[in-house]
Design a protein around this motif. Structure first.
Motif, PDB file in Angstrom:
ATOM      1  N   MET A   1      -4.478  17.958  56.985  1.00  0.00           N
ATOM      2  CA  MET A   1      -3.538  17.902  57.934  1.00  0.00           C
ATOM      3  C   MET A   1      -3.857  17.210  59.058  1.00  0.00           C
ATOM      4  SD  MET A   1      -0.334  19.261  57.859  1.00  0.00           S
ATOM      5  CE  MET A   1       0.476  20.475  57.349  1.00  0.00           C
ATOM      6  N   LEU A   2      -4.951  16.997  59.425  1.00  0.00           N
ATOM      7  CA  LEU A   2      -5.303  16.321  60.663  1.00  0.00           C
ATOM      8  C   LEU A   2      -4.598  14.831  60.631  1.00  0.00           C
ATOM      9  CD1 LEU A   2      -8.989  17.216  61.315  1.00  0.00           C
ATOM     10  CD2 LEU A   2      -6.884  17.951  62.599  1.00  0.00           C
ATOM     11  N   PRO A   3      -4.430  14.119  59.450  1.00  0.00           N
ATOM     12  CA  PRO A   3      -4.217  12.869  59.659  1.00  0.00           C
ATOM     13  C   PRO A   3      -2.500  12.742  60.149  1.00  0.00           C
ATOM     14  CG  PRO A   3      -5.350  12.977  57.585  1.00  0.00           C
ATOM     15  CD  PRO A   3      -5.298  14.339  58.324  1.00  0.00           C
ATOM     16  N   ARG A   4      -1.982  13.913  59.524  1.00  0.00           N
ATOM     17  CA  ARG A   4      -0.442  14.022  60.015  1.00  0.00           C
ATOM     18  C   ARG A   4      -0.295  14.265  61.328  1.00  0.00           C
ATOM     19  NH1 ARG A   4       0.982  11.793  55.972  1.00  0.00           N
ATOM     20  NH2 ARG A   4       0.962  12.852  53.937  1.00  0.00           N
ATOM     21  N   LEU A   5      -1.210  14.479  62.156  1.00  0.00           N
ATOM     22  CA  LEU A   5      -1.258  14.488  63.580  1.00  0.00           C
ATOM     23  C   LEU A   5      -0.737  13.282  64.233  1.00  0.00           C
ATOM     24  CD1 LEU A   5      -3.996  16.881  64.585  1.00  0.00           C
ATOM     25  CD2 LEU A   5      -1.830  17.479  64.601  1.00  0.00           C
ATOM     26  N   ASP A   6      -1.000  12.322  63.579  1.00  0.00           N
ATOM     27  CA  ASP A   6      -0.589  10.710  64.070  1.00  0.00           C
ATOM     28  C   ASP A   6       0.503   9.950  63.402  1.00  0.00           C
ATOM     29  OD1 ASP A   6      -2.828  10.754  65.817  1.00  0.00           O
ATOM     30  OD2 ASP A   6      -3.963  10.188  64.004  1.00  0.00           O
ATOM     31  N   ASP A   7       1.167  10.934  62.634  1.00  0.00           N
ATOM     32  CA  ASP A   7       2.576  10.313  62.100  1.00  0.00           C
ATOM     33  C   ASP A   7       3.622   9.990  62.923  1.00  0.00           C
ATOM     34  OD1 ASP A   7       3.806  11.118  58.652  1.00  0.00           O
ATOM     35  OD2 ASP A   7       5.160  10.834  60.202  1.00  0.00           O
ATOM     36  N   ASP A   9       6.742  10.208  62.368  1.00  0.00           N
ATOM     37  CA  ASP A   9       8.057  11.298  62.587  1.00  0.00           C
ATOM     38  C   ASP A   9       7.450  12.248  63.272  1.00  0.00           C
ATOM     39  OD1 ASP A   9       9.854  13.371  61.987  1.00  0.00           O
ATOM     40  OD2 ASP A   9      10.071  12.655  59.869  1.00  0.00           O
ATOM     41  N   PRO A  10       8.193  12.787  64.452  1.00  0.00           N
ATOM     42  CA  PRO A  10       8.014  13.884  65.395  1.00  0.00           C
ATOM     43  C   PRO A  10       8.118  15.252  64.576  1.00  0.00           C
ATOM     44  CG  PRO A  10       9.787  12.566  66.349  1.00  0.00           C
ATOM     45  CD  PRO A  10       9.507  11.916  64.880  1.00  0.00           C
ATOM     46  N   ARG A  11       8.818  15.238  63.469  1.00  0.00           N
ATOM     47  CA  ARG A  11       8.939  16.435  62.949  1.00  0.00           C
ATOM     48  C   ARG A  11       7.615  16.745  62.115  1.00  0.00           C
ATOM     49  NH1 ARG A  11      14.334  15.251  59.746  1.00  0.00           N
ATOM     50  NH2 ARG A  11      13.061  13.283  59.859  1.00  0.00           N
ATOM     51  N   VAL A  12       6.935  15.877  61.599  1.00  0.00           N
ATOM     52  CA  VAL A  12       5.839  15.690  60.797  1.00  0.00           C
ATOM     53  C   VAL A  12       4.665  16.305  61.953  1.00  0.00           C
ATOM     54  CG1 VAL A  12       4.166  14.472  59.338  1.00  0.00           C
ATOM     55  CG2 VAL A  12       6.556  14.342  58.821  1.00  0.00           C
ATOM     56  N   ARG A  13       4.660  15.627  62.899  1.00  0.00           N
ATOM     57  CA  ARG A  13       3.482  15.876  63.760  1.00  0.00           C
ATOM     58  C   ARG A  13       3.588  17.150  64.336  1.00  0.00           C
ATOM     59  NH1 ARG A  13       4.056  11.220  68.319  1.00  0.00           N
ATOM     60  NH2 ARG A  13       6.117  11.093  67.618  1.00  0.00           N
ATOM     61  N   ALA A  14       4.806  17.536  64.719  1.00  0.00           N
ATOM     62  CA  ALA A  14       5.073  18.957  65.129  1.00  0.00           C
ATOM     63  C   ALA A  14       4.660  19.849  64.287  1.00  0.00           C
ATOM     64  CB  ALA A  14       6.374  19.462  65.429  1.00  0.00           C
ATOM     65  N   ALA A  15       4.933  19.753  62.763  1.00  0.00           N
ATOM     66  CA  ALA A  15       4.363  20.786  61.834  1.00  0.00           C
ATOM     67  C   ALA A  15       2.900  20.736  61.543  1.00  0.00           C
ATOM     68  CB  ALA A  15       5.160  20.316  60.384  1.00  0.00           C
ATOM     69  N   ALA A  19       0.189  23.815  62.246  1.00  0.00           N
ATOM     70  CA  ALA A  19      -0.591  24.199  61.311  1.00  0.00           C
ATOM     71  C   ALA A  19      -2.074  24.105  61.814  1.00  0.00           C
ATOM     72  CB  ALA A  19      -0.451  23.106  60.116  1.00  0.00           C
ATOM     73  N   VAL A  20      -2.680  23.287  62.550  1.00  0.00           N
ATOM     74  CA  VAL A  20      -3.982  23.275  62.710  1.00  0.00           C
ATOM     75  C   VAL A  20      -4.397  23.837  64.298  1.00  0.00           C
ATOM     76  CG1 VAL A  20      -4.251  21.202  61.429  1.00  0.00           C
ATOM     77  CG2 VAL A  20      -3.969  20.975  63.988  1.00  0.00           C
ATOM     78  N   ALA A  24     -10.040  25.394  64.247  1.00  0.00           N
ATOM     79  CA  ALA A  24     -11.433  24.622  64.776  1.00  0.00           C
ATOM     80  C   ALA A  24     -11.068  24.166  65.999  1.00  0.00           C
ATOM     81  CB  ALA A  24     -11.992  23.930  63.700  1.00  0.00           C
ATOM     82  N   GLU A  25     -12.188  23.888  66.698  1.00  0.00           N
ATOM     83  CA  GLU A  25     -11.972  23.415  68.141  1.00  0.00           C
ATOM     84  C   GLU A  25     -11.679  22.086  68.005  1.00  0.00           C
ATOM     85  OE1 GLU A  25     -14.907  22.582  72.081  1.00  0.00           O
ATOM     86  OE2 GLU A  25     -15.503  24.207  70.635  1.00  0.00           O
ATOM     87  N   GLU A  26     -12.309  21.158  67.153  1.00  0.00           N
ATOM     88  CA  GLU A  26     -11.602  20.010  66.917  1.00  0.00           C
ATOM     89  C   GLU A  26     -10.252  19.543  66.625  1.00  0.00           C
ATOM     90  OE1 GLU A  26     -12.514  15.912  64.494  1.00  0.00           O
ATOM     91  OE2 GLU A  26     -13.964  17.415  64.072  1.00  0.00           O
ATOM     92  N   ALA A  27     -10.036  20.321  65.636  1.00  0.00           N
ATOM     93  CA  ALA A  27      -8.397  20.324  65.246  1.00  0.00           C
ATOM     94  C   ALA A  27      -7.545  20.732  66.376  1.00  0.00           C
ATOM     95  CB  ALA A  27      -8.290  21.461  64.091  1.00  0.00           C
ATOM     96  N   THR A  28      -7.901  21.878  67.191  1.00  0.00           N
ATOM     97  CA  THR A  28      -7.228  22.139  68.442  1.00  0.00           C
ATOM     98  C   THR A  28      -7.058  21.005  69.419  1.00  0.00           C
ATOM     99  OG1 THR A  28      -7.478  24.585  67.854  1.00  0.00           O
ATOM    100  CG2 THR A  28      -6.720  23.982  70.016  1.00  0.00           C
TER     101      THR A  28
END
Length: 124
Positions: A1-7, A9-15, A19-20, A24-28
């Motif tokens: 899921m982490l790679p999707r944080l840079d997508d 599409d704003p909807r994908v980034r928001a999802a 999700a993350v 974990a601290e790094e994911a947050t």
């Protein structure tokens, strides 16, 4: 899921943020950076996506960005942020110290219905 944080599409980034966040601290931390990129977008649809997910992320995580979105210049973004705040109020995650921003929103004819619902939620 982490790679999707840079997508793109704003909807994908928001999802992906939803999700993350809170895991974990790094994911947050990465979710927080992705959220900031959504908040910085000129496109109101991207900021609306951010407002929507902020109602579903548990705890006080990202409470500041939600407050900023309640004061957004686009009434659709602000309305969505107020609805997310109301969801957090219903779960006991937004305390009454946030009431002044809801009272201020009552003055805006486009926001007053949702703001009233949020204020009433504190009494339930």
């Amino acid at each position: 899921m982490l790679p999707r944080l840079d997508d793109k599409d704003p909807r994908v980034r928001a999802a992906a943020i939803s999700a993350v966040a809170g895991h974990a601290e790094e994911a947050t931390d990465r979710a927080g950076q992705a959220l900031e990129s959504l908040l910085a977008e000129d496109n109101p649809a991207a900021r609306t996506e951010a407002a929507e997910i902020l109602g579903s992320i548990p705890g006080s995580l990202f409470e500041g960005p939600l407050t900023r979105l309640i004061y957004d210049s686009d009434h659709r973004v602000a309305r969505c942020a107020i609805r997310s705040a109301r969801a957090r109020i219903a779960r006991g995650e937004l305390d009454v110290t946030s009431a002044p921003m809801m009272v201020a929103a009552l003055q805006n004819r486009r926001l007053k219905h949702d703001a009233r619902d949020a204020v009433v939620a504190w009494g339930q």
